[in-house]
Design an enzyme around this catalytic site. Structure first.
Site, PDB file in Angstrom:
ATOM      1  N   GLU A 130     -48.041 -30.042  15.902  1.00  0.00           N
ATOM      2  CA  GLU A 130     -46.430 -29.388  15.275  1.00  0.00           C
ATOM      3  C   GLU A 130     -45.739 -28.554  15.615  1.00  0.00           C
ATOM      4  OE1 GLU A 130     -50.160 -30.747  12.136  1.00  0.00           O
ATOM      5  OE2 GLU A 130     -49.700 -29.381  13.767  1.00  0.00           O
ATOM      6  N   CYS A 163     -51.483 -27.430   8.949  1.00  0.00           N
ATOM      7  CA  CYS A 163     -52.412 -26.132   8.599  1.00  0.00           C
ATOM      8  C   CYS A 163     -51.830 -24.995   8.232  1.00  0.00           C
ATOM      9  CB  CYS A 163     -53.216 -25.649   9.677  1.00  0.00           C
ATOM     10  SG  CYS A 163     -52.521 -24.561  10.925  1.00  0.00           S
ATOM     11  N   CYS A 174     -48.553 -24.701  10.588  1.00  0.00           N
ATOM     12  CA  CYS A 174     -47.859 -25.747  10.983  1.00  0.00           C
ATOM     13  C   CYS A 174     -46.617 -25.825   9.978  1.00  0.00           C
ATOM     14  CB  CYS A 174     -48.600 -26.474  11.093  1.00  0.00           C
ATOM     15  SG  CYS A 174     -49.370 -26.333  12.701  1.00  0.00           S
TER      16      CYS A 174
END
Length: 155
Positions: free
Chosen positions: A54, A82, A85
């Protein structure tokens, strides 16, 4: 193209990346029906712990568009972002994030995503060994310099 098509594109990038020494994660940034950025997980390939799919896709989109704010864009990811990101997508002003696999799926494959999500919901005291605040007499100097600079680019 549909949401499933964009997710499929992110998943295809993730699958291909596995054979290119990368992690099983892919992402595309789409605005106005066009891919403006794409990325794959390059953490182990580049020895960069921030090179998540990302983040790489957001960096690519910003380079391609010449903008640091991706307002109006959607980030499609092969897996639930996560915390790193997710924070990157918030800082990039992405309008929406759509993901396929979940943090539990990532954990089942051996990735720490779920643990990091849990850690960030803990009280600050739980971070005592990791995070420390110390008062410093000059801690405000960078912000004062920022406010004093008439040529600054706000974000």
């Amino acid at each position: 193209m549909t949401i499933d098509d964009w997710l499929g594109q992110a998943i295809d990038l993730a699958v291909k990346n596995v054979s290119d020494q990368g992690g099983p994660f892919g992402a595309v940034v789409v605005r106005d029906g066009e891919v403006i950025g794409e990325g794959t997980n390059r953490v182990t390939a580049t020895l960069d712990p921030t090179a998540h799919a990302e983040v790489v896709a957001i960096r690519d989109a910003c380079r391609r568009t010449g903008e640091f704010a991706l307002t109006g864009a959607v980030l499609y990811a092969s897996c639930e972002p996560c915390p790193l990101c997710l924070a990157a997508s918030l800082w990039a002003r992405v309008d929406h994030v759509v993901f396929a696999a979940t943090r539990e799926d990532a954990a089942a494959a051996g990735f720490d995503d779920a643990r990091f999500h849990r850690a960030l919901t803990a009280k600050p005291e739980a971070w005592a060994d990791t995070l420390e605040h110390r008062d410093h007499p000059r801690s405000g100097d960078p912000f004062a310099a920022w406010h004093a600079d008439a040529s600054r680019v706000p974000y």
